[in-house]
Design a protein around this motif. Structure first.
Motif, mmCIF file in Angstrom:
data_model
loop_
_atom_site.group_PDB
_atom_site.id
_atom_site.type_symbol
_atom_site.label_atom_id
_atom_site.label_comp_id
_atom_site.label_asym_id
_atom_site.label_seq_id
_atom_site.Cartn_x
_atom_site.Cartn_y
_atom_site.Cartn_z
ATOM 1 N N ASP A 168 -0.344 1.085 -3.422
ATOM 2 C CA ASP A 168 -1.679 1.094 -2.835
ATOM 3 C C ASP A 168 -1.573 0.805 -1.336
ATOM 4 O O ASP A 168 -1.195 -0.310 -0.948
ATOM 5 C CB ASP A 168 -2.547 0.031 -3.521
ATOM 6 C CG ASP A 168 -3.958 -0.022 -2.949
ATOM 7 O OD1 ASP A 168 -4.289 0.810 -2.069
ATOM 8 O OD2 ASP A 168 -4.729 -0.897 -3.378
ATOM 9 N N PRO A 169 -1.910 1.780 -0.481
ATOM 10 C CA PRO A 169 -1.811 1.553 0.965
ATOM 11 C C PRO A 169 -2.612 0.342 1.449
ATOM 12 O O PRO A 169 -2.235 -0.288 2.440
ATOM 13 C CB PRO A 169 -2.374 2.851 1.566
ATOM 14 C CG PRO A 169 -2.178 3.880 0.511
ATOM 15 C CD PRO A 169 -2.335 3.155 -0.800
ATOM 16 N N GLU A 170 -3.691 0.019 0.750
ATOM 17 C CA GLU A 170 -4.499 -1.131 1.164
ATOM 18 C C GLU A 170 -3.718 -2.438 1.078
ATOM 19 O O GLU A 170 -3.980 -3.377 1.823
ATOM 20 C CB GLU A 170 -5.770 -1.222 0.325
ATOM 21 C CG GLU A 170 -6.833 -0.218 0.720
ATOM 22 C CD GLU A 170 -7.308 -0.368 2.159
ATOM 23 O OE1 GLU A 170 -7.357 -1.502 2.663
ATOM 24 O OE2 GLU A 170 -7.616 0.657 2.782
ATOM 25 N N PHE A 175 0.141 -6.132 6.674
ATOM 26 C CA PHE A 175 1.392 -6.113 7.439
ATOM 27 C C PHE A 175 1.234 -5.293 8.722
ATOM 28 O O PHE A 175 1.780 -5.655 9.769
ATOM 29 C CB PHE A 175 2.524 -5.555 6.571
ATOM 30 C CG PHE A 175 2.824 -6.400 5.369
ATOM 31 C CD1 PHE A 175 3.512 -7.599 5.496
ATOM 32 C CD2 PHE A 175 2.383 -6.025 4.102
ATOM 33 C CE1 PHE A 175 3.779 -8.401 4.391
ATOM 34 C CE2 PHE A 175 2.649 -6.814 2.989
ATOM 35 C CZ PHE A 175 3.342 -8.004 3.137
ATOM 36 N N PHE A 176 0.486 -4.197 8.642
ATOM 37 C CA PHE A 176 0.218 -3.417 9.844
ATOM 38 C C PHE A 176 -0.640 -4.227 10.825
ATOM 39 O O PHE A 176 -0.418 -4.213 12.039
ATOM 40 C CB PHE A 176 -0.501 -2.111 9.493
ATOM 41 C CG PHE A 176 0.327 -1.146 8.691
ATOM 42 C CD1 PHE A 176 1.695 -1.024 8.890
ATOM 43 C CD2 PHE A 176 -0.266 -0.343 7.729
ATOM 44 C CE1 PHE A 176 2.453 -0.126 8.158
ATOM 45 C CE2 PHE A 176 0.483 0.566 6.995
ATOM 46 C CZ PHE A 176 1.839 0.670 7.207
ATOM 47 N N GLY A 202 3.724 3.105 9.657
ATOM 48 C CA GLY A 202 3.058 4.075 8.805
ATOM 49 C C GLY A 202 3.962 5.247 8.487
ATOM 50 O O GLY A 202 4.581 5.821 9.387
ATOM 51 N N MET A 203 4.042 5.572 7.178
ATOM 52 C CA MET A 203 4.839 6.704 6.728
ATOM 53 C C MET A 203 3.984 7.577 5.813
ATOM 54 O O MET A 203 2.763 7.440 5.787
ATOM 55 C CB MET A 203 6.114 6.199 6.058
ATOM 56 C CG MET A 203 7.007 5.414 7.025
ATOM 57 S SD MET A 203 8.640 4.975 6.373
ATOM 58 C CE MET A 203 8.215 3.727 5.179
ATOM 59 N N ALA A 210 -2.238 2.699 8.565
ATOM 60 C CA ALA A 210 -1.533 2.261 9.776
ATOM 61 C C ALA A 210 -2.305 2.668 11.030
ATOM 62 O O ALA A 210 -2.418 1.886 11.986
ATOM 63 C CB ALA A 210 -0.123 2.840 9.803
ATOM 64 N N ILE A 211 -2.845 3.878 11.023
ATOM 65 C CA ILE A 211 -3.624 4.344 12.181
ATOM 66 C C ILE A 211 -4.875 3.489 12.353
ATOM 67 O O ILE A 211 -5.228 3.093 13.472
ATOM 68 C CB ILE A 211 -3.991 5.834 12.009
ATOM 69 C CG1 ILE A 211 -2.744 6.706 12.177
ATOM 70 C CG2 ILE A 211 -5.073 6.251 13.008
ATOM 71 C CD1 ILE A 211 -2.931 8.151 11.780
#
Length: 229
Positions: A168-170, A175-176, A202-203, A210-211
């Motif tokens: 889950d990117p959230e 960390f970002f 960000g990948m 990340a953006i």
């Protein structure tokens, strides 16, 4: 339309949407196509589709591709870097994302001194405090920044991180955000020769988050070139 061109178009559209969501200018986010283990013809195909920045993680692979790729691409080194391999990158890369210790910085300084040039670098921070990941610790970052800033043939342009992997990117967002906050703290110290204008984070699986948290360089491989063999 080729698959790579189609993939690049989709990614640029997603970058634009993430910027719109966070009130940012898409021109402030650059895409680094991570081409490690992908052959030179695929890089040529991406370049023909308008992609100019390419990231490599292995020194020998970058050396081979640098002479095989036809277009005037801009190379970034994004992987773990051993000091004894630095000499092979001298004058060939526009940015080294992964400087995490003073001994490595000294060797980069030494090699770029030989060509009377300044190496643009990012400092890699281990934001998740993972033993398996490279990067300086959060506690080490201020002192390391000051020591490296004193080297005349290096220029610190910002920070980079590889956060813990999450489906889950959230879950990666904190960390970002932490990396952005660290960059702000370093910026506030106004160390001569140090800029925090770049955040490399960000990948393929989490670049939109990340953006939203301030990334200026997103490192995307799989979503452009497909799964690695």
């Amino acid at each position: 339309m080729t698959p790579i061109r189609d993939n690049l178009d989709r990614i640029h559209s997603r970058i634009a949407d993430a910027c719109a969501k966070s009130g940012r200018n898409p021109a402030d986010v650059r895409l680094v196509a991570v081409s490690k283990v992908k052959p030179a013809p695929m890089i040529d195909e991406a370049f023909a589709a308008g992609q100019q920045l390419f990231g490599e993680s292995y020194v020998q692979e970058l050396r081979d591709k640098e002479t095989s790729v036809h277009g005037p691409v801009e190379w970034h080194f994004v992987g773990a870097l051993q000091s004894n391999k630095v000499k092979y990158l001298s004058g060939k890369v526009a940015l080294i994302h992964s400087v995490d210790r003073f001994s490595l910085a000294k060797e980069i300084n030494r090699q770029w001194q030989k060509i009377d040039a300044v190496a643009p670098i990012l400092l890699q921070v281990n934001v998740g405090d993972e033993n398996s990941k490279a990067g300086c610790t959060i506690a080490e970052l201020p002192t390391l920044t000051r020591k490296i800033a004193a080297l005349p043939h290096l220029s610190i342009h910002g920070l980079m991180c590889l956060p813990p992997y999450c489906d889950d990117p959230e879950q990666v967002r904190p960390f970002f955000r932490l990396l952005r906050e660290l960059a702000t703290r370093i910026e506030d110290e106004q160390i001569p020769g140090v800029s925090m204008k770049e955040l490399s984070m960000g990948m393929s699986g989490d670049f939109e988050v990340a953006i939203e948290e301030g990334a200026t360089l997103v490192r995307i491989g799989t979503a452009i070139f497909g799964e690695r063999d």
